[in-house]
Design an enzyme around this catalytic site. Sequence first.
Site, PDB file in Angstrom:
ATOM      1  N   TRP A 161     -11.527  19.238   0.959  1.00  0.00           N
ATOM      2  CA  TRP A 161     -11.433  20.363   0.036  1.00  0.00           C
ATOM      3  C   TRP A 161     -10.379  21.266   0.652  1.00  0.00           C
ATOM      4  O   TRP A 161     -10.583  21.834   1.722  1.00  0.00           O
ATOM      5  CB  TRP A 161     -12.774  21.090  -0.080  1.00  0.00           C
ATOM      6  CG  TRP A 161     -12.760  22.148  -1.146  1.00  0.00           C
ATOM      7  CD1 TRP A 161     -12.978  21.972  -2.477  1.00  0.00           C
ATOM      8  CD2 TRP A 161     -12.497  23.545  -0.962  1.00  0.00           C
ATOM      9  NE1 TRP A 161     -12.863  23.179  -3.137  1.00  0.00           N
ATOM     10  CE2 TRP A 161     -12.569  24.155  -2.239  1.00  0.00           C
ATOM     11  CE3 TRP A 161     -12.204  24.339   0.143  1.00  0.00           C
ATOM     12  CZ2 TRP A 161     -12.360  25.513  -2.433  1.00  0.00           C
ATOM     13  CZ3 TRP A 161     -11.991  25.696  -0.050  1.00  0.00           C
ATOM     14  CH2 TRP A 161     -12.078  26.279  -1.333  1.00  0.00           C
ATOM     15  N   GLU A 172     -26.867  31.536 -15.577  1.00  0.00           N
ATOM     16  CA  GLU A 172     -26.816  30.167 -15.052  1.00  0.00           C
ATOM     17  C   GLU A 172     -26.250  29.208 -16.103  1.00  0.00           C
ATOM     18  O   GLU A 172     -25.448  28.325 -15.787  1.00  0.00           O
ATOM     19  CB  GLU A 172     -28.223  29.742 -14.597  1.00  0.00           C
ATOM     20  CG  GLU A 172     -28.353  28.328 -14.081  1.00  0.00           C
ATOM     21  CD  GLU A 172     -27.518  28.020 -12.843  1.00  0.00           C
ATOM     22  OE1 GLU A 172     -26.921  28.936 -12.252  1.00  0.00           O
ATOM     23  OE2 GLU A 172     -27.444  26.833 -12.491  1.00  0.00           O
ATOM     24  N   LYS A 228     -19.267  21.202  -3.039  1.00  0.00           N
ATOM     25  CA  LYS A 228     -20.672  21.605  -3.083  1.00  0.00           C
ATOM     26  C   LYS A 228     -21.026  22.607  -1.986  1.00  0.00           C
ATOM     27  O   LYS A 228     -21.788  23.527  -2.208  1.00  0.00           O
ATOM     28  CB  LYS A 228     -21.571  20.378  -2.975  1.00  0.00           C
ATOM     29  CG  LYS A 228     -23.009  20.734  -3.275  1.00  0.00           C
ATOM     30  CD  LYS A 228     -23.745  19.629  -3.919  1.00  0.00           C
ATOM     31  CE  LYS A 228     -25.124  20.068  -4.334  1.00  0.00           C
ATOM     32  NZ  LYS A 228     -25.112  20.801  -5.607  1.00  0.00           N
ATOM     33  N   LYS A 267     -22.866  27.000 -15.506  1.00  0.00           N
ATOM     34  CA  LYS A 267     -22.824  25.534 -15.639  1.00  0.00           C
ATOM     35  C   LYS A 267     -21.679  25.129 -16.571  1.00  0.00           C
ATOM     36  O   LYS A 267     -20.963  24.175 -16.310  1.00  0.00           O
ATOM     37  CB  LYS A 267     -24.141  24.974 -16.193  1.00  0.00           C
ATOM     38  CG  LYS A 267     -25.317  25.022 -15.247  1.00  0.00           C
ATOM     39  CD  LYS A 267     -25.320  23.961 -14.177  1.00  0.00           C
ATOM     40  CE  LYS A 267     -24.819  24.433 -12.851  1.00  0.00           C
ATOM     41  NZ  LYS A 267     -25.605  25.216 -11.991  1.00  0.00           N
ATOM     42  N   HIS A 318     -22.774  47.320 -25.686  1.00  0.00           N
ATOM     43  CA  HIS A 318     -21.995  48.275 -24.884  1.00  0.00           C
ATOM     44  C   HIS A 318     -20.586  47.760 -24.607  1.00  0.00           C
ATOM     45  O   HIS A 318     -19.954  48.193 -23.650  1.00  0.00           O
ATOM     46  CB  HIS A 318     -22.741  48.597 -23.588  1.00  0.00           C
ATOM     47  CG  HIS A 318     -24.066  49.239 -23.832  1.00  0.00           C
ATOM     48  ND1 HIS A 318     -24.199  50.527 -24.317  1.00  0.00           N
ATOM     49  CD2 HIS A 318     -25.334  48.750 -23.732  1.00  0.00           C
ATOM     50  CE1 HIS A 318     -25.482  50.816 -24.468  1.00  0.00           C
ATOM     51  NE2 HIS A 318     -26.198  49.746 -24.130  1.00  0.00           N
ATOM     52  N   GLU A 335     -18.197  25.735 -14.831  1.00  0.00           N
ATOM     53  CA  GLU A 335     -17.817  24.842 -13.732  1.00  0.00           C
ATOM     54  C   GLU A 335     -17.696  23.387 -14.171  1.00  0.00           C
ATOM     55  O   GLU A 335     -16.921  22.636 -13.586  1.00  0.00           O
ATOM     56  CB  GLU A 335     -18.749  24.989 -12.530  1.00  0.00           C
ATOM     57  CG  GLU A 335     -20.123  24.413 -12.683  1.00  0.00           C
ATOM     58  CD  GLU A 335     -20.963  24.538 -11.407  1.00  0.00           C
ATOM     59  OE1 GLU A 335     -20.417  24.410 -10.315  1.00  0.00           O
ATOM     60  OE2 GLU A 335     -22.180  24.779 -11.541  1.00  0.00           O
ATOM     61  N   CYS A 348     -15.367  19.716   2.836  1.00  0.00           N
ATOM     62  CA  CYS A 348     -14.830  18.556   3.540  1.00  0.00           C
ATOM     63  C   CYS A 348     -15.991  17.743   4.103  1.00  0.00           C
ATOM     64  O   CYS A 348     -16.960  18.278   4.630  1.00  0.00           O
ATOM     65  CB  CYS A 348     -13.887  18.891   4.678  1.00  0.00           C
ATOM     66  SG  CYS A 348     -12.447  19.808   4.153  1.00  0.00           S
ATOM     67  N   ARG A 381     -18.534  17.039  -1.100  1.00  0.00           N
ATOM     68  CA  ARG A 381     -18.064  18.112  -0.228  1.00  0.00           C
ATOM     69  C   ARG A 381     -16.582  18.436  -0.447  1.00  0.00           C
ATOM     70  O   ARG A 381     -16.062  19.396   0.126  1.00  0.00           O
ATOM     71  CB  ARG A 381     -18.297  17.744   1.240  1.00  0.00           C
ATOM     72  CG  ARG A 381     -19.743  17.413   1.566  1.00  0.00           C
ATOM     73  CD  ARG A 381     -19.901  17.097   3.026  1.00  0.00           C
ATOM     74  NE  ARG A 381     -19.644  18.263   3.841  1.00  0.00           N
ATOM     75  CZ  ARG A 381     -20.531  19.196   4.131  1.00  0.00           C
ATOM     76  NH1 ARG A 381     -21.759  19.080   3.694  1.00  0.00           N
ATOM     77  NH2 ARG A 381     -20.201  20.237   4.858  1.00  0.00           N
ATOM     78  N   ASN A 421     -13.348  19.889   9.412  1.00  0.00           N
ATOM     79  CA  ASN A 421     -14.003  20.621   8.331  1.00  0.00           C
ATOM     80  C   ASN A 421     -14.088  22.072   8.768  1.00  0.00           C
ATOM     81  O   ASN A 421     -14.547  22.333   9.883  1.00  0.00           O
ATOM     82  CB  ASN A 421     -15.404  20.034   8.104  1.00  0.00           C
ATOM     83  CG  ASN A 421     -16.262  20.891   7.190  1.00  0.00           C
ATOM     84  OD1 ASN A 421     -15.748  21.628   6.369  1.00  0.00           O
ATOM     85  ND2 ASN A 421     -17.567  20.786   7.343  1.00  0.00           N
ATOM     86  N   GLY A 422     -13.632  23.006   7.943  1.00  0.00           N
ATOM     87  CA  GLY A 422     -13.699  24.420   8.305  1.00  0.00           C
ATOM     88  C   GLY A 422     -12.318  25.026   8.335  1.00  0.00           C
ATOM     89  O   GLY A 422     -11.374  24.488   7.750  1.00  0.00           O
TER      90      GLY A 422
HETATM   91  O1  M6R Z   1     -25.490  25.689  -1.014  1.00  0.00           O
HETATM   92  P1  M6R Z   1     -25.700  26.999  -1.704  1.00  0.00           P
HETATM   93  O2  M6R Z   1     -26.931  27.053  -2.505  1.00  0.00           O
HETATM   94  O3  M6R Z   1     -25.593  28.169  -0.750  1.00  0.00           O
HETATM   95  O4  M6R Z   1     -24.476  27.126  -2.711  1.00  0.00           O
HETATM   96  C1  M6R Z   1     -24.267  28.307  -3.427  1.00  0.00           C
HETATM   97  C2  M6R Z   1     -23.278  28.092  -4.547  1.00  0.00           C
HETATM   98  O5  M6R Z   1     -22.043  27.688  -4.038  1.00  0.00           O
HETATM   99  C3  M6R Z   1     -23.767  27.031  -5.545  1.00  0.00           C
HETATM  100  O6  M6R Z   1     -25.007  27.377  -6.076  1.00  0.00           O
HETATM  101  C4  M6R Z   1     -22.754  26.889  -6.703  1.00  0.00           C
HETATM  102  O7  M6R Z   1     -22.713  28.051  -7.447  1.00  0.00           O
HETATM  103  C5  M6R Z   1     -23.160  25.687  -7.562  1.00  0.00           C
HETATM  104  N1  M6R Z   1     -22.138  24.688  -7.504  1.00  0.00           N
HETATM  105  C6  M6R Z   1     -23.304  26.009  -8.999  1.00  0.00           C
HETATM  106  O8  M6R Z   1     -23.687  24.887  -9.722  1.00  0.00           O
END
Ligand code: M6R
Length: 617
Positions: free
Chosen positions: A78, A486, A612, A490, A509, A493, A2, A27, A104-105
């Site tokens: 969010w 990673e 984010k 990517k 395995h 998401e 948020c 956010r 927010n929260g």
């Molecule tokens: O702000 P942070 O680095 O703590 O966030 C951690 C994850 O939420 C963040 O890396 C998330 O996995 C990314 N959106 C991936 O692209």
Amino acid sequence: MCGIVGYVGHRDALDVVLRGLGRLEYRGYDSAGVAVLTSAGMLAVARKAGALANLIDELDATGRAALRGTAGMGHTRWATHGAPTDRNAHPHRDTAGRLAVVHNGIIENHAQLRAELEHGGVELASDTDTETAAHLLAAAYARYGDLPLALRMVCRRLSGAFTLVVTHIDEPDLIVAARRSSPLVVGVGNGEHFIASDVAAFIEHTRNAVELGQDQVVTITRDGYQITDFHGARAHGSPFHVDWDLSAAEKGGHDYFMLKEIQEQPSAIANTLRGHFIDGRIVLDEQRMDTQELRDVDKVFVVACGTAYHSGMVAKYAIEHWCRLPVEVELASEFRYRDPVLDRSTLVVAISQSGETMDTLEAVRHAREQKARVLAICNTNGAQIPRESDAVLYTHAGPEIGVAATKTFLAQIVANFLVGLALAQARGTKYADEVAREFAELEAMPAAVAQVLGTVAAVRELGRELAPAKVVLFLGRHVGFPVALEGALKLKELAYMHAEGFAAGELKHGAIALLEEGLPVVVVMPSPKGRAVLHAKLLSNIQEIRARGARTIVIAEEGDETVRPYAAHLLEVPAVPTLLQPLVSTVPLQVLAAEIARQRGYDVDKPRNLAKSVTVE
Ligand code: M6R
């Protein structure tokens, strides 16, 4: 999660707030809403489910005249409590509609508060936890006739993590806000003041900011701001000057922030390295730990989530190799629930771009309770995680607005290496000339990454071919394993595609059963000149994959001819030292995921269901 903006000044508040929300959408984008204390003495609210654009379209259609005023606030959501609908969109009001709140929260005791309000005859109009605060505030304001005092009293009744921003029709010249464990910064302008979750919201108006501390309330007016704690005692935030400007928070000619941020990776690395090698020694940022404390470290835990966790996996290879220290890499969300063995000589490295990820923050708190020393790696100045850590090393990647982490991943890897070298230096496991050589190799990385960026067109072409695929697998060994994870993250998401990363040796395995004719498998090859045994093993793995009809997409060092016959697609990256390979081999995977997402018609900056900053556990 948020985004929140508040404004009191001389400009059109609606315009300031909407522009600010546009820069906070990373956010959350489940709904957006605004409240303005209008020049006609009204409290006008507009809110709409979906992205901010929906709200703007509606305001444009209905006309903005009813929301003219010089004080207002806004929210981009969010969803946590209540579906992402118009009715659950913020701001929320009291029954009389004289007060509005954005939040927010999570208010963790909301069920109890809701029951209490309902028992008292209040009818709640939404399913949110936030609305309980609106009604409590109305009652407190009716009692005290003082908005900051009312907010302080209500905050003392709330549990959980929250930022609340409140306006009241009877207090047209001020906005009050409170912070507990969620971010809140004040923007100090000339005849105007701002509050926001992130400086990006007001960067076009001022670069002078004040970070609020834990459990503080701030009142902003046109002429100033005043901070107290939840009991009314005068308090002070931490003033700072933002060292980037509006251009960093804009797309700069790219269609998406993510594409711009991928291109910014060479400078993210260079900026993260800058100033950390002085007079032949590695120097960290706010190193509130002395050399003796680093020397005494006998075990390292790395805690992080998502992409940051993958960067931590890379750290393990470097720190164990350079420092001969055992390193455990742990998902922050699991760390504190399994009673890890920590003591004064344990170093916990907490990695977080935002510095506000709740799982990582709670891991930091747990580690410190157990007397471990905590070093934060963070991209956000003054965020909660660095504030609560013993030391901090900032990644100077600049603001990252695309929800998918890209440049901050590379910057985190570089920061991890700096921590590893600082430990090696303090512990004497590397001579000064060796540390200098490793640092020089890091300094060569911006150019190597720039070279990879020169191959973007070929990767995008491959992305177009792969867009119809249903499943993609990623394989790597050693530091190539976190790269595989990673790459898969990517793709998941951004393109909503089923993707899995595996340690290449694990394939046989179980997961090898997934292979079938034409299934795309991305293989991250190590250098043939580095650990020859790794290269040979992966070459065998590729052949096992091909034998089962899968389509091999290989990321390999340029000039590695041994792999060419087995690659349906070969993506070449420059030769770099083994530990630094993730810095080059991740880049094509970022571009690939973004292109597949674009081909599928998705917004790569705002993938569905995500935000984010993940400020809930
Ligand atoms: O702000 P942070 O680095 O703590 O966030 C951690 C994850 O939420 C963040 O890396 C998330 O996995 C990314 N959106 C991936 O692209």
